[in-house]
Design a protein around this motif. Structure first.
Motif, short mmCIF file in Angstrom:
data_model
loop_
_atom_site.label_atom_id
_atom_site.label_comp_id
_atom_site.label_asym_id
_atom_site.label_seq_id
_atom_site.Cartn_x
_atom_site.Cartn_y
_atom_site.Cartn_z
N ALA A 93 11.12 -63.48 -54.46
CA ALA A 93 12.23 -63.39 -53.52
C ALA A 93 12.07 -64.52 -52.53
N SER A 94 12.73 -65.64 -52.77
CA SER A 94 12.59 -66.82 -51.91
C SER A 94 13.67 -67.84 -52.24
N SER A 95 14.19 -68.47 -51.20
CA SER A 95 15.13 -69.57 -51.40
C SER A 95 14.58 -70.87 -50.83
N GLY A 96 13.30 -70.86 -50.43
CA GLY A 96 12.76 -72.00 -49.72
C GLY A 96 11.56 -72.63 -50.39
N SER A 97 10.64 -73.10 -49.55
CA SER A 97 9.49 -73.88 -50.03
C SER A 97 8.57 -73.08 -50.93
N THR A 98 8.44 -71.76 -50.69
CA THR A 98 7.59 -70.94 -51.56
C THR A 98 8.08 -70.99 -52.99
N LEU A 111 5.58 -70.99 -68.06
CA LEU A 111 6.18 -69.68 -67.85
C LEU A 111 7.56 -69.80 -67.23
N PRO A 112 8.49 -68.93 -67.60
CA PRO A 112 9.79 -68.92 -66.93
C PRO A 112 9.65 -68.41 -65.50
N PHE A 113 10.41 -69.01 -64.58
CA PHE A 113 10.35 -68.62 -63.17
C PHE A 113 11.76 -68.40 -62.65
N ILE A 114 11.94 -67.27 -61.96
CA ILE A 114 13.24 -66.93 -61.36
C ILE A 114 13.05 -66.72 -59.86
N ALA A 115 13.83 -67.42 -59.06
CA ALA A 115 13.82 -67.23 -57.61
C ALA A 115 15.08 -66.45 -57.23
N VAL A 116 14.88 -65.31 -56.58
CA VAL A 116 16.00 -64.47 -56.15
C VAL A 116 16.36 -64.87 -54.72
N MET A 117 17.63 -65.16 -54.48
CA MET A 117 18.04 -65.68 -53.18
C MET A 117 19.49 -65.29 -52.86
N PRO A 118 19.88 -65.36 -51.59
CA PRO A 118 21.27 -65.08 -51.23
C PRO A 118 22.22 -66.12 -51.83
N ALA A 140 24.46 -61.00 -53.18
CA ALA A 140 25.49 -61.17 -52.15
C ALA A 140 24.92 -61.05 -50.75
N ASN A 141 23.93 -60.16 -50.57
CA ASN A 141 23.38 -59.88 -49.25
C ASN A 141 21.89 -60.22 -49.23
N ALA A 142 21.45 -60.91 -48.17
CA ALA A 142 20.04 -61.32 -48.08
C ALA A 142 19.08 -60.15 -48.14
N ALA A 143 19.52 -58.98 -47.65
CA ALA A 143 18.64 -57.81 -47.65
C ALA A 143 18.38 -57.27 -49.06
#
Length: 368
Positions: A93-98, A111-118, A140-143
């Motif tokens: 769960a990250s949209s940034g540097s991580t 390995l496949p990598f998925i970043a979950v983000m708003p 849709a929502n950051a939470a």
């Protein structure tokens, strides 16, 4: 009943995991330690008292930020706990540097990598993650990012790295060239090798936990100051001695501040917290960029604002010593935001007042 009825064997071949750990260790060995820069303080008031400021330059990691250390630790933690194996889908769960750094390590291991983000995440951030081989998944929502990351992990049979829960546990705080050990080793020949203060921000809380624990483990007199932006839950939680504080708002300073107190944040290893106005973080980022001749990110501005306040306190008390903080990432990532005057105006970030504070600080060493 035979003895065999009392045996349950879940052992699996470990050759892939062994090689994955080797690849990550080899990558770390190829990477030189990040630089510790001595920040040029004004000589006019430094002659009154001997103080120094150092910046631990984390931009020199191959993925360009402090989060490279965290991503490496999270992957090793998951591999050695048996949570990641060959073909495991890795999720964060990250949209940034991580996410950028984690995508790098996932690609290294195939390995496949998925970043979950708003869904509101900027195209520049998405491009950085995708450039390292990651895939972006939007909510849709950051939470919703935490729950969606968990759901995707279950759906794919993958592993959710969960930086906010696992950061403090994944990092070897006793040493092994972690950021704290590196700082003290690099200061060893300096005028003040044991700093008065180390100043960091908190996103997951993992860096402050690592440094605070290391200080106690090595019995150093150094104190730890955590700086926090507006809208973050860490500062009010620390001030009130609570963990249930929720602000319901996102931090405007990327990389630090959270709307809730994350599990990896350990307030008991923190000696002082300072809430830094967002406009001050921006002003300090611009100020440091001008001094160094290269752009630094907004969280570095938050760090330096806190460090300047501590230095001014030392000057006022005529107390010699050093202060260390982090240059967390490059400001080039934020050319369209924090270094764009139109975006700053639209965001209500007027930095004229904090800029005046910085000018006076350089002139006199005074801090309001």
């Amino acid at each position: 009943m035979t003895d065999a009825a009392f045996i349950a064997d879940r052992s699996r071949p470990r050759s892939w995991v062994d090689d994955a750990v080797r690849l990550i260790a080899a990558d770390a060995r190829r990477s030189a330690d990040t630089h510790l820069l001595r920040y040029p303080l004004p000589s006019a008031w430094c002659e009154v008292v001997d103080v120094q400021l150092y910046l631990k330059d984390e931009t020199t990691h191959i993925t360009g930020s402090l989060k490279h250390r965290l991503a490496r630790s999270l992957f090793l933690y998951a591999l050695c706990n048996g949570w990641i194996g060959e073909n495991t889908t890795v999720i964060e769960a990250s949209s940034g540097s991580t996410a950028v750094s984690e995508a790098y390590f996932a690609a290294m291991l195939g390995l496949p990598f998925i970043a979950v983000m708003p869904s509101s995440t900027s195209s520049a951030k998405i491009a950085l993650i995708e450039s390292q081989g990651g895939r972006c998944h939007f909510v849709a929502n950051a939470a919703q990012v935490y729950a969606e990351a968990e759901r995707l992990a279950e759906e794919t049979g993958g592993h959710y790295l969960d930086q906010f829960t696992n950061a403090e546990a994944a990092t070897d705080w006793r040493g092994n060239n972690n950021i704290a050990e590196s700082i003290f080793e690099q200061l060893r020949e300096e005028q003040h090798p044991i700093p008065e203060w180390i100043v960091v921000g908190a996103g997951t809380g993992g860096t402050s936990a690592t440094i605070g624990r290391f200080i106690r483990y090595r019995r150093h007199a150094t104190k730890l100051c955590v700086v926090d932006p507006e809208n973050s839950a860490f500062f009010p939680a620390y001030a009130q001695g609570r963990r249930d504080v929720v602000t319901g708002m996102s931090s405007r300073i990327e990389g630090i501040g959270r709307p809730r107190v994350e599990p990896s944040f350990l307030p008991d290893v923190v000696d002082r917290m300072v809430m830094v106005p967002d406009a001050a973080s921006v002003a300090a980022a611009h100020h440091v960029s001008a001094v160094l001749g290269r752009r630094v990110g907004p969280s570095t501005g938050t760090n330096v604002w806190g460090a300047f306040g501590l230095l001014a306190e030392m000057v006022a008390q005529k107390r010699s010593g050093s202060v260390v903080t982090l240059l967390a990432d490059s400001g080039d990532r934020y050319a369209d935001t924090y270094f764009n005057q139109e975006w700053l105006a639209q965001s209500g970030l007027n930095d004229s007042a904090p800029r005046a504070v910085l000018v006076e600080f350089e002139r006199s060493g005074f801090w309001p």
